[in-house]
Design a protein around this motif. Structure first.
Motif, PDB file in Angstrom:
ATOM      1  N   TYR A   1       0.834  -1.206   0.000  1.00  0.00           N
ATOM      2  CA  TYR A   1       0.000   0.000   0.000  1.00  0.00           C
ATOM      3  C   TYR A   1       0.872   1.260   0.000  1.00  0.00           C
ATOM      4  CZ  TYR A   1      -4.052  -2.937   1.122  1.00  0.00           C
ATOM      5  OH  TYR A   1      -5.058  -3.880   1.091  1.00  0.00           O
ATOM      6  N   PHE A   2       1.920   1.246   0.801  1.00  0.00           N
ATOM      7  CA  PHE A   2       2.788   2.420   0.865  1.00  0.00           C
ATOM      8  C   PHE A   2       3.602   2.587  -0.418  1.00  0.00           C
ATOM      9  CE2 PHE A   2       1.628   2.661   5.252  1.00  0.00           C
ATOM     10  CZ  PHE A   2       1.823   3.993   5.593  1.00  0.00           C
ATOM     11  N   THR A   3       3.812   1.521  -1.149  1.00  0.00           N
ATOM     12  CA  THR A   3       4.446   1.653  -2.462  1.00  0.00           C
ATOM     13  C   THR A   3       3.563   2.486  -3.385  1.00  0.00           C
ATOM     14  OG1 THR A   3       5.602  -0.469  -2.246  1.00  0.00           O
ATOM     15  CG2 THR A   3       5.296   0.394  -4.480  1.00  0.00           C
ATOM     16  N   LEU A   4       2.266   2.190  -3.380  1.00  0.00           N
ATOM     17  CA  LEU A   4       1.332   2.959  -4.208  1.00  0.00           C
ATOM     18  C   LEU A   4       1.251   4.416  -3.752  1.00  0.00           C
ATOM     19  CD1 LEU A   4      -0.819   3.221  -6.383  1.00  0.00           C
ATOM     20  CD2 LEU A   4      -2.483   2.248  -4.787  1.00  0.00           C
ATOM     21  N   ILE A   5       1.358   4.652  -2.463  1.00  0.00           N
ATOM     22  CA  ILE A   5       1.279   6.010  -1.937  1.00  0.00           C
ATOM     23  C   ILE A   5       2.530   6.828  -2.284  1.00  0.00           C
ATOM     24  CG2 ILE A   5       1.236   7.358   0.208  1.00  0.00           C
ATOM     25  CD1 ILE A   5      -0.518   5.149   1.412  1.00  0.00           C
ATOM     26  N   LEU A   6       3.708   6.197  -2.248  1.00  0.00           N
ATOM     27  CA  LEU A   6       4.966   6.927  -2.385  1.00  0.00           C
ATOM     28  C   LEU A   6       5.466   7.040  -3.821  1.00  0.00           C
ATOM     29  CD1 LEU A   6       6.930   5.587   0.721  1.00  0.00           C
ATOM     30  CD2 LEU A   6       6.082   7.902   0.353  1.00  0.00           C
ATOM     31  N   VAL A   7       5.141   6.072  -4.665  1.00  0.00           N
ATOM     32  CA  VAL A   7       5.644   6.099  -6.042  1.00  0.00           C
ATOM     33  C   VAL A   7       4.701   6.961  -6.867  1.00  0.00           C
ATOM     34  CG1 VAL A   7       6.288   4.730  -8.051  1.00  0.00           C
ATOM     35  CG2 VAL A   7       6.686   3.835  -5.752  1.00  0.00           C
ATOM     36  N   ILE A   8       5.080   8.231  -7.030  1.00  0.00           N
ATOM     37  CA  ILE A   8       4.177   9.198  -7.658  1.00  0.00           C
ATOM     38  C   ILE A   8       4.637   9.631  -9.039  1.00  0.00           C
ATOM     39  CG2 ILE A   8       3.372  10.071  -5.437  1.00  0.00           C
ATOM     40  CD1 ILE A   8       5.317  12.363  -5.674  1.00  0.00           C
TER      41      ILE A   8
ATOM     42  N   LEU B   1       7.084  -1.885 -19.452  1.00  0.00           N
ATOM     43  CA  LEU B   1       7.026  -2.387 -18.078  1.00  0.00           C
ATOM     44  C   LEU B   1       5.837  -3.318 -17.892  1.00  0.00           C
ATOM     45  CD1 LEU B   1       8.055  -2.494 -15.227  1.00  0.00           C
ATOM     46  CD2 LEU B   1       6.888  -0.319 -14.750  1.00  0.00           C
ATOM     47  N   ALA B   2       4.687  -2.957 -18.454  1.00  0.00           N
ATOM     48  CA  ALA B   2       3.513  -3.820 -18.341  1.00  0.00           C
ATOM     49  C   ALA B   2       3.777  -5.180 -18.971  1.00  0.00           C
ATOM     50  CB  ALA B   2       2.310  -3.147 -18.996  1.00  0.00           C
ATOM     51  N   SER B   3       4.442  -5.200 -20.116  1.00  0.00           N
ATOM     52  CA  SER B   3       4.752  -6.468 -20.787  1.00  0.00           C
ATOM     53  C   SER B   3       5.669  -7.332 -19.937  1.00  0.00           C
ATOM     54  CB  SER B   3       5.410  -6.184 -22.140  1.00  0.00           C
ATOM     55  OG  SER B   3       4.527  -5.521 -23.013  1.00  0.00           O
ATOM     56  N   MET B   4       6.721  -6.735 -19.400  1.00  0.00           N
ATOM     57  CA  MET B   4       7.670  -7.512 -18.598  1.00  0.00           C
ATOM     58  C   MET B   4       7.050  -7.983 -17.286  1.00  0.00           C
ATOM     59  SD  MET B   4      10.345  -7.860 -20.440  1.00  0.00           S
ATOM     60  CE  MET B   4       9.180  -7.983 -21.797  1.00  0.00           C
ATOM     61  N   MET B   5       6.146  -7.190 -16.726  1.00  0.00           N
ATOM     62  CA  MET B   5       5.480  -7.633 -15.500  1.00  0.00           C
ATOM     63  C   MET B   5       4.523  -8.785 -15.788  1.00  0.00           C
ATOM     64  SD  MET B   5       4.868  -4.029 -13.506  1.00  0.00           S
ATOM     65  CE  MET B   5       3.811  -4.797 -12.295  1.00  0.00           C
TER      66      MET B   5
ATOM     67  N   PHE C   1       5.445 -10.904  -5.337  1.00  0.00           N
ATOM     68  CA  PHE C   1       4.190 -10.941  -6.085  1.00  0.00           C
ATOM     69  C   PHE C   1       3.309  -9.764  -5.715  1.00  0.00           C
ATOM     70  CE2 PHE C   1      -0.309 -12.587  -5.872  1.00  0.00           C
ATOM     71  CZ  PHE C   1      -0.588 -12.363  -7.211  1.00  0.00           C
ATOM     72  N   TYR C   2       3.188  -9.483  -4.422  1.00  0.00           N
ATOM     73  CA  TYR C   2       2.315  -8.393  -3.990  1.00  0.00           C
ATOM     74  C   TYR C   2       2.951  -7.030  -4.259  1.00  0.00           C
ATOM     75  CZ  TYR C   2      -0.323 -12.176  -2.044  1.00  0.00           C
ATOM     76  OH  TYR C   2      -1.051 -13.331  -1.924  1.00  0.00           O
TER      77      TYR C   2
ATOM     78  N   ALA D   1       1.277  -3.972  -6.493  1.00  0.00           N
ATOM     79  CA  ALA D   1       1.289  -2.554  -6.149  1.00  0.00           C
ATOM     80  C   ALA D   1       1.834  -1.714  -7.305  1.00  0.00           C
ATOM     81  CB  ALA D   1       2.133  -2.330  -4.893  1.00  0.00           C
ATOM     82  N   ILE D   2       2.870  -2.204  -7.980  1.00  0.00           N
ATOM     83  CA  ILE D   2       3.429  -1.479  -9.120  1.00  0.00           C
ATOM     84  C   ILE D   2       2.420  -1.435 -10.265  1.00  0.00           C
ATOM     85  CG2 ILE D   2       5.260  -1.517 -10.862  1.00  0.00           C
ATOM     86  CD1 ILE D   2       7.107  -2.670  -8.724  1.00  0.00           C
ATOM     87  N   THR D   3       1.647  -2.501 -10.419  1.00  0.00           N
ATOM     88  CA  THR D   3       0.572  -2.492 -11.419  1.00  0.00           C
ATOM     89  C   THR D   3      -0.425  -1.380 -11.111  1.00  0.00           C
ATOM     90  OG1 THR D   3       0.779  -4.890 -11.749  1.00  0.00           O
ATOM     91  CG2 THR D   3      -1.274  -3.861 -12.458  1.00  0.00           C
ATOM     92  N   ALA D   4      -0.761  -1.230  -9.835  1.00  0.00           N
ATOM     93  CA  ALA D   4      -1.675  -0.148  -9.435  1.00  0.00           C
ATOM     94  C   ALA D   4      -1.053   1.222  -9.701  1.00  0.00           C
ATOM     95  CB  ALA D   4      -2.029  -0.294  -7.955  1.00  0.00           C
ATOM     96  N   VAL D   5       0.256   1.349  -9.469  1.00  0.00           N
ATOM     97  CA  VAL D   5       0.950   2.613  -9.759  1.00  0.00           C
ATOM     98  C   VAL D   5       0.834   2.956 -11.235  1.00  0.00           C
ATOM     99  CG1 VAL D   5       3.223   3.704  -9.887  1.00  0.00           C
ATOM    100  CG2 VAL D   5       2.566   2.454  -7.827  1.00  0.00           C
ATOM    101  N   LEU D   6       1.061   1.973 -12.100  1.00  0.00           N
ATOM    102  CA  LEU D   6       0.940   2.207 -13.542  1.00  0.00           C
ATOM    103  C   LEU D   6      -0.491   2.596 -13.914  1.00  0.00           C
ATOM    104  CD1 LEU D   6       3.136  -0.623 -15.124  1.00  0.00           C
ATOM    105  CD2 LEU D   6       3.583   1.830 -15.119  1.00  0.00           C
ATOM    106  N   ASN D   7      -1.468   1.966 -13.285  1.00  0.00           N
ATOM    107  CA  ASN D   7      -2.862   2.318 -13.548  1.00  0.00           C
ATOM    108  C   ASN D   7      -3.135   3.791 -13.233  1.00  0.00           C
ATOM    109  OD1 ASN D   7      -4.366   0.147 -14.620  1.00  0.00           O
ATOM    110  ND2 ASN D   7      -4.267  -0.920 -12.666  1.00  0.00           N
ATOM    111  N   VAL D   8      -2.619   4.250 -12.099  1.00  0.00           N
ATOM    112  CA  VAL D   8      -2.810   5.647 -11.707  1.00  0.00           C
ATOM    113  C   VAL D   8      -2.151   6.574 -12.717  1.00  0.00           C
ATOM    114  CG1 VAL D   8      -2.257   7.364  -9.948  1.00  0.00           C
ATOM    115  CG2 VAL D   8      -3.061   5.103  -9.255  1.00  0.00           C
TER     116      VAL D   8
END
Length: 473
Positions: free
Chosen positions: A115-122, A369-373, A395-396, A400-407
């Protein structure tokens, strides 16, 4: 000496985290994934490095409002949260209550940092910092394991750091297979030739370390990962030539004992390890059918009485060697649906990101990045089908990085893109060097560009496509 060096490193870097919480997140990744304290001595082996870096990261994030973004509950994060809640419910009624509570608390800590990965990776820069932290942490062991295999002729098993979550040779192989696509992504984005060549060497040694584990599941996962890397990569034609040659070279290096072990893959009926896995699958299925709502809770497989009740006659109780069957046995059918839902949601989100960034040179890095993930997810599902790792940290973190890309994609869709999301460092330097005015950070609207050009897409500057013209290697 190592313990003192590690303590000095933390003393030098932790104060940076008080100013920039993203540094704390990177330190947490390093201590959680690299486990440098496992190769030290004395107090360093028992000192709680991970907890300290996590607490500092959380507290400092709450203070620095300007360096965080709101927690966006994207579909991936919703699926992950629902799974966390359900595992908490089953833990209340778990057969092995003490073991289950301890395991759920550990799982909660993993998701908390996600969760904090999504919050901090802006922005893109911070995202790349996190990816480099992950690659360096696991790449250290891939480099070390590949070099060990090279020097010993492949005659010994490669293992992970002591008391780590990937100590076992099978778990180590899974981690390395998931890391390979991330190394490839950073290589695609790296403008410096020497760094790209270094990442090639790291990929080769990481693949060799997987072979050095002598894990049959790891060998199969490596093959699937290699195929997916070719399929998903931007420079597919070049990799078709390189990957098979590299695979033949690595396989030719391995000793006869390695081939003898790999040849037992199709003899699972006579192999005790394979038969034990099948017994654990039968146990999980029988348990879920008898308890279709709650299952047995985390670590139910550790209970001998449950094995006597639901396992095949004469089966030896052991861990359930499959991410899918372990979730089925521990959290029954509801838990399995939620777990598979996380995987499917992540895959579809990444596919959507690839589709929405296709044809946009500015955002092509997101598609890469999406392809490699997606390749990493395939590696996790492939190798994880034979391993008990449904609560695996990386994995988790990828979710979180997937959610970052979505944002970031949604931000671009609204017509406003931060310049740091578009330009890489070398491109920025090039713009500064060729422009009479100093390059300034600004916000750019895709909508205004189209209006200014009469509804047609504005041509991108030549420097903006610099990374697209890099050689494949």
């Amino acid at each position: 000496m190592r313990a003192l060096a590690l303590l000095m490193f933390l003393a030098a870097t932790l104060p940076m985290a008080f100013m920039r919480p993203i540094v704390g997140l990177m330190l947490w990744i390093m201590f959680s994934y690299m486990n440098p304290h496992r190769i030290a001595y004395g107090f360093a082996t028992s000192f709680n490095w991970v907890m300290i870096t996590a607490l500092v990261t959380i507290l400092v994030t709450l203070v620095h409002r300007d360096q965080r973004q709101p927690l966006r509950m994207t579909p991936v994060m919703v699926a992950m949260t629902l799974f966390l809640i359900w595992t908490g419910v089953t833990t209340i009624f778990a057969v092995e209550s003490d073991l289950a509570r301890a395991e759920w608390v550990r799982f909660f800590k993993i998701l908390l940092m996600a969760y904090f990965t999504l919050i901090l990776v802006i922005d893109r820069q911070k995202l790349h910092w996190v990816l480099w932290a992950v690659v360096i942490s696991f790449g250290f062991w891939g480099f070390k394991g590949g070099l060990f295999t090279l020097l010993t002729g492949g005659g010994y098993h490669v293992l992970g750091p002591i008391k780590s979550f990937f100590r076992d040779n099978n778990d180590f192989a899974l981690v390395m297979c998931m890391t390979l696509p991330l190394i490839r992504y950073l290589q695609l984005q790296e403008p410096k030739r020497l760094v790209r060549l270094g990442l090639w060497a790291l990929m080769a040694l990481t693949a060799l370390s997987v072979l050095g584990t002598q894990s049959r599941g790891g060998f199969l996962a490596l093959g699937v990962t290699g195929i997916m890397l070719i399929y998903k990569s931007r420079h597919r034609k070049s990799l078709i030539l390189v990957v098979p040659v590299l695979a033949i070279a690595l396989a030719a290096f391995m000793p006869q004992e390695w081939y003898d072990r790999m040849n037992t893959i199709n003899q699972y009926q006579e192999d005790q390890s394979a038969q034990g896995r099948i017994d654990s699958y039968k146990f999980a299925t029988s348990l879920a059918l008898s308890n279709p709502i709650l299952g047995g809770g985390m670590r139910v497989w550790a209970n001998q009485g449950m094995w006597n009740m639901y396992g095949p006659p004469g089966a030896k109780h052991r861990a359930i060697h499959s991410i899918f069957f372990e979730v089925l046995g521990e959290h029954s059918f509801i838990g399995l649906i939620l777990f598979i839902g996380m995987l499917v949601t992540a895959w579809l989100s990444l596919a959507r990101i690839r589709k929405r960034t296709r044809g946009s040179p500015e955002l092509a890095w997101m598609g890469d990045l999406a392809s490699m993930m997606q390749v990493s997810l395939v590696a996790y599902m492939g190798a994880g089908s034979l391993l008990p790792m449904p609560y695996f940290d990386l994995f988790y973190q990828l979710l979180a990085i997937t959610a970052v890309l979505n944002v970031m994609v949604e931000r671009a869709a609204r017509g406003v893109v931060d310049e740091s999301m578009v330009l890489s460092r070398p491109e920025t330097e090039m713009t500064t060097a060729t422009s009479p005015q100093p390059a300034r950070r600004r916000r750019r609207s895709f909508v205004s560009d189209r209006q200014a050009t009469g509804g047609k897409d504005k041509a991108a500057p030549a420097s903006r496509n610099a990374t697209q013209n890099l050689p494949w290697w």
